[in-house]
Design a protein around this motif. Structure first.
Motif, PDB file in Angstrom:
ATOM      1  N   PRO A 338      -2.412  -4.675  -6.745  1.00  0.00           N
ATOM      2  CA  PRO A 338      -3.582  -3.432  -6.866  1.00  0.00           C
ATOM      3  C   PRO A 338      -5.192  -4.268  -7.296  1.00  0.00           C
ATOM      4  O   PRO A 338      -4.655  -4.973  -8.757  1.00  0.00           O
ATOM      5  CB  PRO A 338      -3.646  -2.558  -7.279  1.00  0.00           C
ATOM      6  CG  PRO A 338      -2.096  -2.113  -7.610  1.00  0.00           C
ATOM      7  CD  PRO A 338      -1.178  -3.689  -7.866  1.00  0.00           C
ATOM      8  N   PRO A 339      -6.331  -4.341  -7.087  1.00  0.00           N
ATOM      9  CA  PRO A 339      -6.756  -3.961  -5.755  1.00  0.00           C
ATOM     10  C   PRO A 339      -6.384  -5.230  -4.499  1.00  0.00           C
ATOM     11  O   PRO A 339      -6.872  -4.667  -3.339  1.00  0.00           O
ATOM     12  CB  PRO A 339      -8.084  -3.978  -6.052  1.00  0.00           C
ATOM     13  CG  PRO A 339      -8.818  -5.244  -6.959  1.00  0.00           C
ATOM     14  CD  PRO A 339      -7.311  -4.994  -7.877  1.00  0.00           C
ATOM     15  N   ASP A 340      -6.021  -6.589  -4.934  1.00  0.00           N
ATOM     16  CA  ASP A 340      -5.370  -6.833  -3.607  1.00  0.00           C
ATOM     17  C   ASP A 340      -4.242  -6.989  -2.342  1.00  0.00           C
ATOM     18  O   ASP A 340      -4.036  -6.631  -2.079  1.00  0.00           O
ATOM     19  CB  ASP A 340      -5.068  -8.441  -4.232  1.00  0.00           C
ATOM     20  CG  ASP A 340      -6.489  -9.231  -4.738  1.00  0.00           C
ATOM     21  OD1 ASP A 340      -7.515  -8.793  -5.290  1.00  0.00           O
ATOM     22  OD2 ASP A 340      -6.096  -9.356  -5.785  1.00  0.00           O
ATOM     23  N   ARG A 341      -3.271  -5.240  -3.178  1.00  0.00           N
ATOM     24  CA  ARG A 341      -2.558  -5.214  -2.639  1.00  0.00           C
ATOM     25  C   ARG A 341      -3.288  -3.866  -1.820  1.00  0.00           C
ATOM     26  O   ARG A 341      -3.407  -3.169  -2.576  1.00  0.00           O
ATOM     27  CB  ARG A 341      -0.910  -4.881  -3.357  1.00  0.00           C
ATOM     28  CG  ARG A 341       0.316  -3.918  -2.972  1.00  0.00           C
ATOM     29  CD  ARG A 341       1.194  -3.597  -3.651  1.00  0.00           C
ATOM     30  NE  ARG A 341       2.299  -3.292  -2.786  1.00  0.00           N
ATOM     31  CZ  ARG A 341       3.376  -4.182  -3.060  1.00  0.00           C
ATOM     32  NH1 ARG A 341       3.554  -5.011  -3.601  1.00  0.00           N
ATOM     33  NH2 ARG A 341       4.202  -3.859  -2.156  1.00  0.00           N
ATOM     34  N   ASP A 342      -2.194  -4.093  -0.566  1.00  0.00           N
ATOM     35  CA  ASP A 342      -2.803  -2.990   0.576  1.00  0.00           C
ATOM     36  C   ASP A 342      -1.773  -2.441   1.269  1.00  0.00           C
ATOM     37  O   ASP A 342      -1.163  -2.390   1.239  1.00  0.00           O
ATOM     38  CB  ASP A 342      -4.042  -3.194   1.451  1.00  0.00           C
ATOM     39  CG  ASP A 342      -4.159  -4.652   2.312  1.00  0.00           C
ATOM     40  OD1 ASP A 342      -2.457  -4.844   2.289  1.00  0.00           O
ATOM     41  OD2 ASP A 342      -5.167  -4.835   2.536  1.00  0.00           O
ATOM     42  N   ALA A 343      -1.911  -1.946   2.103  1.00  0.00           N
ATOM     43  CA  ALA A 343      -1.086  -1.243   3.065  1.00  0.00           C
ATOM     44  C   ALA A 343      -0.369  -2.116   4.540  1.00  0.00           C
ATOM     45  O   ALA A 343       0.935  -2.195   4.768  1.00  0.00           O
ATOM     46  CB  ALA A 343      -2.228  -0.437   4.244  1.00  0.00           C
ATOM     47  N   GLU A 344      -0.959  -3.442   4.000  1.00  0.00           N
ATOM     48  CA  GLU A 344      -0.087  -4.913   5.170  1.00  0.00           C
ATOM     49  C   GLU A 344       0.913  -5.201   4.509  1.00  0.00           C
ATOM     50  O   GLU A 344       1.820  -5.745   5.109  1.00  0.00           O
ATOM     51  CB  GLU A 344      -1.182  -5.567   5.723  1.00  0.00           C
ATOM     52  CG  GLU A 344      -0.964  -6.372   5.950  1.00  0.00           C
ATOM     53  CD  GLU A 344      -1.659  -7.851   7.087  1.00  0.00           C
ATOM     54  OE1 GLU A 344      -1.508  -8.371   8.149  1.00  0.00           O
ATOM     55  OE2 GLU A 344      -3.166  -8.356   5.934  1.00  0.00           O
ATOM     56  N   CYS A 345       0.661  -5.197   3.150  1.00  0.00           N
ATOM     57  CA  CYS A 345       1.812  -5.744   2.005  1.00  0.00           C
ATOM     58  C   CYS A 345       2.978  -4.877   1.690  1.00  0.00           C
ATOM     59  O   CYS A 345       3.801  -4.657   2.301  1.00  0.00           O
ATOM     60  CB  CYS A 345       1.033  -5.580   0.489  1.00  0.00           C
ATOM     61  SG  CYS A 345       0.820  -6.942  -0.180  1.00  0.00           S
TER      62      CYS A 345
END
Length: 403
Positions: A338-345
């Motif tokens: 996070p914050p680069d990690r999101d639901a798509e990951c």
């Protein structure tokens, strides 16, 4: 006679009366609050809320309603504001189309460039309205007309001195329109797959030809930058998805691989791309996640036409290749925080784990398949990915009773 307000003694005489009124008003307010604390607090809240809303509405109006059209002459902007109102606020397609048409007519009369970003944007917005109300054929007709006009300009005037920058811009816009047409043609209510393929192939070929020309000849003065790697990857991915939907995985896999190479390496979208490559699988196998571009799955299903004199790639080799890509996607996802990690990951992780279960099932490793399906189901449930939960249950059902 000296005016009364000029007499200092009168002014001084009035001061105690004014202070008395102020003290009386303040005392009354304090008394009112003590007697009705809840009502006064609620009234104060609504007054402040109303003032805040007024300021916010003014900000939105000036930023998004007025500011959105600051590049247009005011007579054109007036028509577009009405069109925008009937498109996004009070949907009325008939009125919206009327004002879009009037805006384009006024723009033409005022001499605006028909190939400017602003005017092309209006036409694309009109096509978007048609798509919004499910008039897909009309949306296609509008975009086909715009595309034809752009191509004609590029062919006839794009090579003239002084038009280098405009050619780059118009050609890029034409590519984007072609990709959108590919999407519309594959819509279930249109289902013209050949037309979709034609537009997507043209878009990808044009992107790569222009990129190669610039690499070989250099960028001409005034041309400006070409499409970014991410934009190029998006076009490649669109064509790869088209081939995947036609079960032509041997064509989809190379496109997904090129799209992955163009994508930033440590992003959640690269996780999804890695999760969905091409490898041949049993004929009964179908992609359990048709809504996601899966390089590993495509790698597992790619069965290219036989080439004389060349032995076909073995099924175990294809599955091994696909497994490597699925594992790579998990490794990429683990490196993104996070914050680069999101639901798509998170979705990519669930799908990659499920795919590893599929590959283990193909190899006859039931214990590993069960472990992966259970893990994928838990991941999918944690993020509310219902499709993933269903598919993991289906995988467990298939191997039930096997050892």
């Amino acid at each position: 006679m000296v005016p009364i307000h000029g007499r200092p003694e009168v002014f001084l005489a009035r001061q105690p009366q004014q202070w008395s009124r102020q003290l009386t008003t303040r005392a009354a307010a304090v008394k009112l609050f003590r007697e009705n604390p809840f009502s006064v607090s609620l009234a104060t809240f609504f007054i402040l809320f109303g003032v805040g809303t007024l300021f916010y509405a003014n900000y939105v109006y000036n930023t998004y309603i007025i500011g959105a059209f600051h590049k247009f002459p005011e007579p054109v902007a007036q028509k577009l504001r009405r069109a925008l109102y009937y498109t996004n606020i009070s949907l009325s397609p008939k009125d919206a189309v009327k004002y879009y048409s009037q805006a384009l007519q006024v723009a033409d009369e005022m001499g605006m460039d028909p190939f400017s970003d602003e005017i092309l944007g209006v036409k694309i917005q009109l096509a978007g309205l048609m798509e919004k109300i499910q008039q897909y054929q009309k949306a296609i007709e509008i975009l086909e007309t715009v595309r034809k006009d752009c191509l004609l300009w590029v062919d006839q005037l794009g090579g003239k001195e002084g038009n280098e920058g405009k050619r780059t811009r118009v050609l890029g816009k034409t590519i984007a329109i072609s990709v959108k047409l590919g999407e519309l043609y594959t819509n279930e209510y249109v289902a013209e797959t050949e037309a979709a393929e034609e537009k997507l192939i043209w878009a990808v070929e044009t992107i790569l030809k222009e990129k190669k020309r610039r690499e070989d000849e250099g960028v001409k003065p005034g041309e400006g930058r070409w499409m970014t790697d991410e934009e190029i990857g998006a076009a490649l991915e669109s064509l790869g998805t088209h081939y995947e939907e036609k079960n032509q995985h041997y064509l989809a896999a190379p496109l997904f691989l090129q799209a992955l190479a163009s994508s930033p390496k440590s992003t959640c979208h690269s996780v999804v791309l890695s999760t969905f490559p091409n490898t041949p699988t049993p004929k009964a196998y179908t992609n359990p996640f048709p809504t996601v571009n899966n390089l590993s799955i495509s790698l597992a299903q790619q069965i290219p036409p036989p080439t004389p004199g060349t032995p076909p790639i073995s099924r175990p080799a294809l599955i091994s290749n696909a497994r490597s890509w699925a594992e790579k996607s998990l490794a990429i996802a683990a490196s993104i925080k996070p914050p680069d990690r999101d639901a798509e990951c998170d979705m990519g992780c669930a799908v990659a784990t499920h795919n590893l279960g599929e590959f283990a099932e193909m190899d006859g490793d039931v214990q590993e398949a069960r472990r992966r399906y259970e893990e994928a189901g838990s991941l999918a449930k944690a993020i509310g990915f219902e499709e993933g939960v269903r598919n993991s249950k289906e995988g467990l059902r298939r191997i039930e009773g096997r050892s």
